[in-house]
Scaffold this motif. Structure first.
Motif, PDB file in Angstrom:
ATOM      1  N   ALA A  63      -1.275  13.934   5.949  1.00 54.51           N
ATOM      2  CA  ALA A  63      -2.471  13.221   5.492  1.00 54.51           C
ATOM      3  C   ALA A  63      -3.713  13.859   6.098  1.00 54.51           C
ATOM      4  O   ALA A  63      -3.711  14.288   7.256  1.00 54.51           O
ATOM      5  CB  ALA A  63      -2.403  11.753   5.900  1.00 54.51           C
ATOM      6  N   CYS A  65      -7.310  13.073   7.384  1.00 55.34           N
ATOM      7  CA  CYS A  65      -8.118  11.938   7.829  1.00 55.34           C
ATOM      8  C   CYS A  65      -9.529  12.413   8.152  1.00 55.34           C
ATOM      9  O   CYS A  65      -9.703  13.353   8.937  1.00 55.34           O
ATOM     10  CB  CYS A  65      -7.490  11.282   9.060  1.00 55.34           C
ATOM     11  N   GLY A 120      -1.969   6.988  -1.765  1.00 54.73           N
ATOM     12  CA  GLY A 120      -3.004   6.568  -0.826  1.00 54.73           C
ATOM     13  C   GLY A 120      -2.507   5.665   0.269  1.00 54.73           C
ATOM     14  O   GLY A 120      -2.952   5.759   1.421  1.00 54.73           O
ATOM     15  N   ALA A 121      -1.556   4.770  -0.050  1.00 54.44           N
ATOM     16  CA  ALA A 121      -1.038   3.842   0.959  1.00 54.44           C
ATOM     17  C   ALA A 121      -0.303   4.599   2.063  1.00 54.44           C
ATOM     18  O   ALA A 121      -0.446   4.280   3.256  1.00 54.44           O
ATOM     19  CB  ALA A 121      -0.103   2.830   0.298  1.00 54.44           C
ATOM     20  N   SER A 123      -0.797   7.760   2.900  1.00 56.31           N
ATOM     21  CA  SER A 123      -1.805   8.518   3.628  1.00 56.31           C
ATOM     22  C   SER A 123      -2.518   7.636   4.654  1.00 56.31           C
ATOM     23  O   SER A 123      -2.719   8.033   5.810  1.00 56.31           O
ATOM     24  CB  SER A 123      -2.819   9.111   2.651  1.00 56.31           C
ATOM     25  N   ARG A 124      -2.871   6.429   4.262  1.00 54.28           N
ATOM     26  CA  ARG A 124      -3.524   5.504   5.206  1.00 54.28           C
ATOM     27  C   ARG A 124      -2.590   5.136   6.348  1.00 54.28           C
ATOM     28  O   ARG A 124      -3.023   5.018   7.501  1.00 54.28           O
ATOM     29  CB  ARG A 124      -3.976   4.246   4.464  1.00 54.28           C
ATOM     30  N   ARG A 125      -1.315   4.964   6.041  1.00 52.65           N
ATOM     31  CA  ARG A 125      -0.341   4.627   7.079  1.00 52.65           C
ATOM     32  C   ARG A 125      -0.243   5.733   8.123  1.00 52.65           C
ATOM     33  O   ARG A 125      -0.161   5.460   9.330  1.00 52.65           O
ATOM     34  CB  ARG A 125       1.024   4.367   6.434  1.00 52.65           C
ATOM     35  N   CYS A 127      -2.656   7.876   8.915  1.00 55.11           N
ATOM     36  CA  CYS A 127      -3.895   7.840   9.695  1.00 55.11           C
ATOM     37  C   CYS A 127      -3.894   6.691  10.699  1.00 55.11           C
ATOM     38  O   CYS A 127      -4.330   6.847  11.843  1.00 55.11           O
ATOM     39  CB  CYS A 127      -5.103   7.711   8.757  1.00 55.11           C
ATOM     40  N   GLU A 128      -3.378   5.544  10.274  1.00 57.70           N
ATOM     41  CA  GLU A 128      -3.328   4.377  11.168  1.00 57.70           C
ATOM     42  C   GLU A 128      -2.373   4.606  12.326  1.00 57.70           C
ATOM     43  O   GLU A 128      -2.613   4.142  13.445  1.00 57.70           O
ATOM     44  CB  GLU A 128      -2.915   3.144  10.365  1.00 57.70           C
ATOM     45  N   SER A 141     -10.981   7.649   7.205  1.00 59.81           N
ATOM     46  CA  SER A 141     -10.553   7.320   5.853  1.00 59.81           C
ATOM     47  C   SER A 141      -9.728   8.483   5.300  1.00 59.81           C
ATOM     48  O   SER A 141      -9.953   9.638   5.666  1.00 59.81           O
ATOM     49  CB  SER A 141     -11.768   7.075   4.954  1.00 59.81           C
ATOM     50  N   PRO A 142      -8.736   8.193   4.435  1.00 59.73           N
ATOM     51  CA  PRO A 142      -7.937   9.270   3.843  1.00 59.73           C
ATOM     52  C   PRO A 142      -8.823  10.235   3.062  1.00 59.73           C
ATOM     53  O   PRO A 142      -9.700   9.819   2.306  1.00 59.73           O
ATOM     54  CB  PRO A 142      -6.977   8.525   2.912  1.00 59.73           C
TER      55      PRO A 142
END
Length: 213
Positions: A63, A65, A120-121, A123-125, A127-128, A141-142
């Motif tokens: 991902a 970020c 996207g979900a 990718s956000r996971r 980054c989190e 943000s992604p």
């Protein structure tokens, strides 16, 4: 020496237990030595001469970020944390690449029917996950993704050296995502096999026979 690019190898030909050439999409090439360096396709190629290899392709995603409030003079270094299941490296200013070390994020795939997409979900996971260790990434943000595959082995290490089952067959595959770090040594040792019939260094931990014993 001739380097013939963009030619697909479909079969390794043998006779009386010895390599005699390779069948390609543009005809046969006769050769007394063949190096199987076909990456995720190495197992399929090896099977054509009954020298099966435990190599499989696995999906790998990274991902991108992007920080909303970049800190130019305090860029994070390359970092890996297996316990938390991620690795990270800086890219351009305010941008970081975050990959996963979690087994569940790396399923086997068919490299010939592979869709290089990351939703996207997911990718956000990723980054989190990194933000739990580095607070500055909490507002990231992604910003896209990179998706490809590895050629993996059961123990996560490359297979490099002479295949004892077929005379003239050398393997350099199953790099498992980190074989590029050893590439200069692997190339040097394979050249030594071709030139002198033996390796100069000790690469026993990578030998084909560890999966045959």
């Amino acid at each position: 020496m001739v380097i013939d690019e963009c030619r697909a190898a479909h079969r390794i030909h043998t006779k009386n237990g010895r390599v005699i050439g390779v069948e390609t999409d543009r005809g046969r090439i006769d050769a007394p030595i063949v190096i199987n360096a076909a990456g995720p396709w190495a197992a399929n190629l090896a099977a054509t001469c009954d020298a099966n290899l435990p190599i499989f392709a696995s999906r790998q995603s990274v991902a991108i970020c992007r920080l909303k409030s970049p800190i130019e003079d305090e860029r994070l270094p390359g970092y890996s944390e297996r316990g938390s299941g991620f690795y990270l490296r800086p890219d351009t200013p305010s941008v970081y690449m975050v990959g996963s070390l979690a087994p569940d994020d790396s399923e086997p795939i068919d490299p010939d029917a592979f869709r290089p997409r990351m939703d996207g979900a997911t990718s956000r996971r990723y980054c989190e996950r990194a933000a739990q260790r580095f607070r500055r990434l909490s507002d990231a943000s992604p910003g896209g993704s990179r998706v490809s595959f590895f050629d993996d082995t059961p123990d996560g290490n490359p297979i490099v050296g002479v295949d004892p089952r077929v005379d003239g067959l050398i393997v350099a595959a199953g790099l498992s995502g980190h074989g590029f770090k050893f590439a200069p040594v692997f190339g040097q040792e394979i050249a030594a096999i071709i030139d002198a019939g033996r390796m100069d260094g000790d690469l026993d931990q990578f030998k084909v026979s560890r999966f045959l014993d």
